[in-house]
Design an enzyme around this catalytic site. Sequence first.
Site, PDB file in Angstrom:
ATOM      1  N   ARG A 195       0.959  -1.312   0.058  1.00 28.96           N
ATOM      2  CA  ARG A 195       0.044   0.163  -0.051  1.00 28.96           C
ATOM      3  C   ARG A 195       1.005   1.164  -0.021  1.00 28.96           C
ATOM      4  O   ARG A 195       1.523   1.387   0.976  1.00 28.96           O
ATOM      5  CB  ARG A 195      -0.843   0.188   1.147  1.00 28.96           C
ATOM      6  CG  ARG A 195      -1.662   1.145   1.398  1.00 28.96           C
ATOM      7  CD  ARG A 195      -2.829   1.291   2.350  1.00 28.96           C
ATOM      8  NE  ARG A 195      -3.803   0.488   1.841  1.00 28.96           N
ATOM      9  CZ  ARG A 195      -5.227   0.629   2.361  1.00 28.96           C
ATOM     10  NH1 ARG A 195      -5.409   1.461   3.525  1.00 28.96           N
ATOM     11  NH2 ARG A 195      -6.147   0.157   1.746  1.00 28.96           N
ATOM     12  N   HIS A 205      -7.469   0.911  -6.567  1.00 28.98           N
ATOM     13  CA  HIS A 205      -7.521  -0.077  -5.173  1.00 28.98           C
ATOM     14  C   HIS A 205      -8.282  -1.370  -5.938  1.00 28.98           C
ATOM     15  O   HIS A 205      -9.327  -1.585  -5.459  1.00 28.98           O
ATOM     16  CB  HIS A 205      -8.436   0.734  -4.249  1.00 28.98           C
ATOM     17  CG  HIS A 205      -8.424   0.101  -2.809  1.00 28.98           C
ATOM     18  ND1 HIS A 205      -7.542  -0.996  -2.719  1.00 28.98           N
ATOM     19  CD2 HIS A 205      -9.034   0.457  -1.694  1.00 28.98           C
ATOM     20  CE1 HIS A 205      -7.649  -1.371  -1.323  1.00 28.98           C
ATOM     21  NE2 HIS A 205      -8.475  -0.347  -0.760  1.00 28.98           N
ATOM     22  N   GLN A 213      -9.858  -3.884  -3.680  1.00 29.55           N
ATOM     23  CA  GLN A 213     -11.168  -3.723  -2.975  1.00 29.55           C
ATOM     24  C   GLN A 213     -12.450  -4.110  -4.069  1.00 29.55           C
ATOM     25  O   GLN A 213     -13.454  -4.235  -3.852  1.00 29.55           O
ATOM     26  CB  GLN A 213     -11.266  -2.036  -2.876  1.00 29.55           C
ATOM     27  CG  GLN A 213     -12.447  -1.615  -2.293  1.00 29.55           C
ATOM     28  CD  GLN A 213     -12.808  -1.976  -0.667  1.00 29.55           C
ATOM     29  OE1 GLN A 213     -12.152  -2.109  -0.004  1.00 29.55           O
ATOM     30  NE2 GLN A 213     -14.140  -2.526  -0.622  1.00 29.55           N
ATOM     31  N   ASP A 227     -17.261   7.119  -1.871  1.00 32.26           N
ATOM     32  CA  ASP A 227     -15.749   7.189  -1.210  1.00 32.26           C
ATOM     33  C   ASP A 227     -15.647   8.259  -0.329  1.00 32.26           C
ATOM     34  O   ASP A 227     -16.175   9.434  -0.680  1.00 32.26           O
ATOM     35  CB  ASP A 227     -14.934   6.819  -2.145  1.00 32.26           C
ATOM     36  CG  ASP A 227     -13.544   6.696  -1.224  1.00 32.26           C
ATOM     37  OD1 ASP A 227     -13.448   5.878  -0.238  1.00 32.26           O
ATOM     38  OD2 ASP A 227     -12.384   6.329  -2.019  1.00 32.26           O
ATOM     39  N   CYS A 237     -16.549   1.262   0.404  1.00 34.11           N
ATOM     40  CA  CYS A 237     -15.430   0.608   0.776  1.00 34.11           C
ATOM     41  C   CYS A 237     -14.737   0.779   2.170  1.00 34.11           C
ATOM     42  O   CYS A 237     -14.110  -0.131   2.440  1.00 34.11           O
ATOM     43  CB  CYS A 237     -14.089   0.986  -0.102  1.00 34.11           C
ATOM     44  SG  CYS A 237     -13.690   2.974  -0.008  1.00 34.11           S
ATOM     45  N   ARG A 270     -13.404  -8.780   1.512  1.00 34.92           N
ATOM     46  CA  ARG A 270     -11.943  -8.569   1.325  1.00 34.92           C
ATOM     47  C   ARG A 270     -11.145  -9.520   1.617  1.00 34.92           C
ATOM     48  O   ARG A 270     -10.449 -10.169   0.835  1.00 34.92           O
ATOM     49  CB  ARG A 270     -11.624  -7.238   2.077  1.00 34.92           C
ATOM     50  CG  ARG A 270     -12.017  -6.002   1.792  1.00 34.92           C
ATOM     51  CD  ARG A 270     -11.548  -5.453   0.435  1.00 34.92           C
ATOM     52  NE  ARG A 270     -10.182  -5.588   0.466  1.00 34.92           N
ATOM     53  CZ  ARG A 270      -9.515  -4.400   0.868  1.00 34.92           C
ATOM     54  NH1 ARG A 270      -9.960  -3.155   1.313  1.00 34.92           N
ATOM     55  NH2 ARG A 270      -7.967  -4.344   0.991  1.00 34.92           N
TER      56      ARG A 270
HETATM   57  N1  NVA Z   1      -9.987   6.822  -1.466  1.00 35.17           N
HETATM   58  C1  NVA Z   1      -9.538   6.319  -0.176  1.00 35.17           C
HETATM   59  C2  NVA Z   1      -9.928   4.684  -0.119  1.00 35.17           C
HETATM   60  C3  NVA Z   1      -9.478   4.195   1.417  1.00 35.17           C
HETATM   61  C4  NVA Z   1      -9.840   2.682   1.361  1.00 35.17           C
HETATM   62  C5  NVA Z   1      -8.019   6.639   0.145  1.00 35.17           C
HETATM   63  O1  NVA Z   1      -7.317   6.569  -0.585  1.00 35.17           O
HETATM   64  O2  NVA Z   1      -7.902   7.078   1.176  1.00 35.17           O
HETATM   65  N1   CP Z   2     -11.245  -0.188   2.170  1.00 30.95           N
HETATM   66  C1   CP Z   2      -9.964  -0.180   2.666  1.00 30.95           C
HETATM   67  O1   CP Z   2      -9.032  -0.671   1.831  1.00 30.95           O
HETATM   68  O2   CP Z   2      -9.693   0.002   3.875  1.00 30.95           O
HETATM   69  P1   CP Z   2      -8.470   0.177   4.692  1.00 30.95           P
HETATM   70  O3   CP Z   2      -7.911   1.526   4.519  1.00 30.95           O
HETATM   71  O4   CP Z   2      -8.964  -0.078   6.253  1.00 30.95           O
HETATM   72  O5   CP Z   2      -7.449  -1.167   4.678  1.00 30.95           O
END
Ligand code: NVA
Ligand code: CP
Length: 313
Positions: A102, A129, A132, A228, A268, A296
């Site tokens: 990540r 992502h 997801q 989101d 998500c 997930r």
């Molecule tokens: N768009 C959000 C998704 C979190 C799972 C982010 O990148 O923070």
């Molecule tokens: N949806 C998702 O990826 O959640 P986290 O940021 O908690 O991993």
Amino acid sequence: MRHFLWLIDYTKEEIKEILSIGFEIKKETKAGVFKPYLKNKQLAMIFEKSSTRTRVSFEVGINQLGGNGIFLSSRDIQLGRGEPIKDTARVISSMADLVMIRTFGQERLEEFAKYSKVPVINGLTDLCHPVQLLADIMTMIEFEKFDFDKPSQTTVAYVGDGNNMANSWVVSASKLGFNLKIATPKGYEVDDFIQKKAFEFAKESKAKIEFLYDPKEAVREADVVTTDTWVSMGQEEEKEKRIKDFKGFEVDKNLMSLAKKDALFLHCLPAYRGYEVSEEVFEEHAEEIFTEAENRLHAQKGLMVWLEKQQKN
Ligand code: NVA
Ligand code: CP
């Protein structure tokens, strides 16, 4: 060897295969059967951003498959002190069998994958992502809102920021052939590059994808509504401006009432009530939202087993 960096590299058939393994393992897991599909396999998980679901689902997933997960926060490893990503990749992939990352830029993930000797999985970047979306598609199938053989029967509405989740929905629709209506405020549209790619794939899949500015127009008659956060990780300083710019984009009861009567609402997570979604809509749709979160685990088990199979082929 295959990596899982974005869905652009994946065909509909491959996504179907991954999810069918996921469904099979979900059934076994629910029956209390844990087969060691990835016995002794080591999954290294590198996090340069926070996470709840991604961390827990990958760690529990690999453990239930008979392997082991190693949580690596960039705050603690040398990567966070400036060790080049390519050196980190060469070291970690000489010891682990799978890597999940990540991070911020997609190019960091790609650089890692270029130097990795083992499959690399995108656990979220600023661009997309994809894991997801595996869970989201699995959830739509379970709630009978999507069928791989009749994709044109599904219309999804995405309301909000043209961010990594929006990009991922666009690519998924264009690959799988479902219809997608995206409504963003002006200035927060989905990447041009992603839009172009999507129209290219949609020629084959026949997906109808529309980019709009009016949430009502997007949600009207939708089978699935999703959104989101307006402030993704790394955008914290823009919070105040974003909250102003996204006025009118909250998925509330009025907006939701324009969708089909039995429409699903997906998120998500994490969700910010009173911003992208109202408390009322969130709680009314908690069942599908938390099934989506749980999926997930199951979808990613399917992915890890599938990637391992590709290694053997
Ligand atoms: N768009 C959000 C998704 C979190 C799972 C982010 O990148 O923070
Ligand atoms: N949806 C998702 O990826 O959640 P986290 O940021 O908690 O991993």
